[in-house]
Design a protein around this motif. Structure first.
Motif, mmCIF file in Angstrom:
data_model
loop_
_atom_site.group_PDB
_atom_site.id
_atom_site.type_symbol
_atom_site.label_atom_id
_atom_site.label_comp_id
_atom_site.label_asym_id
_atom_site.label_seq_id
_atom_site.Cartn_x
_atom_site.Cartn_y
_atom_site.Cartn_z
ATOM 1 N N GLY A 85 -4.254 10.388 2.182
ATOM 2 C CA GLY A 85 -4.491 9.224 2.976
ATOM 3 C C GLY A 85 -3.495 8.116 2.929
ATOM 4 O O GLY A 85 -3.020 7.396 3.855
ATOM 5 N N LYS A 86 -3.216 7.694 1.721
ATOM 6 C CA LYS A 86 -2.100 6.797 1.428
ATOM 7 C C LYS A 86 -0.953 6.736 1.910
ATOM 8 O O LYS A 86 -0.347 5.996 2.438
ATOM 9 N N PRO A 105 -1.601 -1.720 -1.818
ATOM 10 C CA PRO A 105 -2.731 -0.913 -1.805
ATOM 11 C C PRO A 105 -3.903 -0.946 -0.802
ATOM 12 O O PRO A 105 -4.534 -0.661 -0.112
ATOM 13 N N ASP A 106 -4.250 -2.554 -1.149
ATOM 14 C CA ASP A 106 -5.241 -3.193 -0.067
ATOM 15 C C ASP A 106 -5.090 -2.976 1.229
ATOM 16 O O ASP A 106 -5.827 -2.560 2.047
ATOM 17 N N ASP A 107 -3.751 -3.072 1.571
ATOM 18 C CA ASP A 107 -3.377 -3.294 2.968
ATOM 19 C C ASP A 107 -3.404 -1.768 3.629
ATOM 20 O O ASP A 107 -3.771 -1.394 4.878
ATOM 21 N N LEU A 108 -3.197 -0.795 2.595
ATOM 22 C CA LEU A 108 -3.270 0.691 3.050
ATOM 23 C C LEU A 108 -4.473 0.964 3.236
ATOM 24 O O LEU A 108 -4.965 1.871 4.046
ATOM 25 N N ASP A 109 -5.533 0.655 2.567
ATOM 26 C CA ASP A 109 -6.910 0.697 2.407
ATOM 27 C C ASP A 109 -7.641 0.277 4.021
ATOM 28 O O ASP A 109 -8.155 0.831 4.489
ATOM 29 N N ARG A 110 -6.957 -1.108 4.419
ATOM 30 C CA ARG A 110 -7.505 -1.609 5.500
ATOM 31 C C ARG A 110 -6.810 -0.595 6.627
ATOM 32 O O ARG A 110 -7.669 -0.234 7.591
ATOM 33 N N CYS A 111 -5.827 -0.065 6.757
ATOM 34 C CA CYS A 111 -5.333 0.753 7.666
ATOM 35 C C CYS A 111 -6.151 2.257 7.550
ATOM 36 O O CYS A 111 -6.260 2.678 8.791
ATOM 37 N N LEU A 112 -6.215 2.762 6.474
ATOM 38 C CA LEU A 112 -7.190 3.790 6.415
ATOM 39 C C LEU A 112 -8.795 3.523 7.025
ATOM 40 O O LEU A 112 -9.170 4.426 7.858
ATOM 41 N N GLU A 113 -9.128 2.356 6.830
ATOM 42 C CA GLU A 113 -10.468 2.114 7.520
ATOM 43 C C GLU A 113 -10.495 1.936 8.842
ATOM 44 O O GLU A 113 -11.291 2.407 9.702
ATOM 45 N N MET A 124 -6.291 15.565 11.160
ATOM 46 C CA MET A 124 -5.233 14.950 12.010
ATOM 47 C C MET A 124 -4.171 14.451 11.238
ATOM 48 O O MET A 124 -2.970 14.382 11.352
ATOM 49 N N THR A 125 -4.505 13.785 9.914
ATOM 50 C CA THR A 125 -3.486 13.166 8.844
ATOM 51 C C THR A 125 -2.771 14.181 8.298
ATOM 52 O O THR A 125 -1.415 14.192 8.316
ATOM 53 N N VAL A 126 -3.386 15.262 7.906
ATOM 54 C CA VAL A 126 -2.325 16.525 7.389
ATOM 55 C C VAL A 126 -1.616 16.981 8.444
ATOM 56 O O VAL A 126 -0.364 17.538 8.163
ATOM 57 N N ASP A 127 -2.079 17.216 9.613
ATOM 58 C CA ASP A 127 -1.374 17.741 10.715
ATOM 59 C C ASP A 127 -0.019 16.917 10.895
ATOM 60 O O ASP A 127 1.210 17.192 11.009
#
Length: 153
Positions: A85-86, A105-113, A124-127
């Motif tokens: 995910g990251k 790391p916090d910004d990447l978490d916001r993106c994942l959320e 979709m992420t893996v693809d």
């Protein structure tokens, strides 16, 4: 590259070679963690099987390494950390009108959320990561083929 998820748009870098240098380093860091340590219960189980096989062959050092990686997989899962995910979040430029210029790391978490909220899932992420890796591999091959010539030519 722009993806549509329902009524939402996700813009990503279309190649890891187009990433700014520090972003590229972060992408590689997470990809190496995903490959070496793992993300899933299947990775955990694979590590256990390899560790046991090493022990049966009295390959203690190798078994210890597998068990350490297995332990890290559990730690990552417990802490809800996903290198896959990251690494994808590092590639995201924007979701709709929200830009993701930072990759702490916090910004990447916001993106994942945000990705989760709009329905972008792990498949979709893996693809998308696999498509990007294939494209990047082709680009690297053409670069290397252009740099090296056969002996005698």
């Amino acid at each position: 590259m722009v993806y549509k998820v329902g009524k939402h748009e996700i813009e990503t870098f279309d190649s890891i070679h187009k990433l700014p240098f520090l972003r590229f380093q972060r992408f590689n860091k997470y990809q190496m963690q995903a490959v070496e340590i793992g993300n899933t219960f299947e990775d955990y189980d694979r590590r256990m099987a390899k560790g046991l096989a090493f022990l049966r062959k009295n390959m203690v050092e190798e078994a210890i390494k597998e068990l350490e990686n297995q332990r890290q997989t559990v730690f990552n899962s417990y802490n809800e950390f996903s290198p896959i995910g990251k690494s994808f979040a590092v590639l995201v430029k924007r979701i709709d009108e929200t830009k993701y210029d930072d990759f702490t790391p916090d910004d990447l978490d916001r993106c994942l959320e945000h990705l989760t909220k709009i329905g972008f899932d792990i498949e979709m992420t893996v693809d998308q990561l696999n498509q990007l890796k294939k494209k990047s591999k082709r680009n690297w091959l053409s670069i290397f083929q252009g740099c090296f010539t056969k002996a005698g030519t």
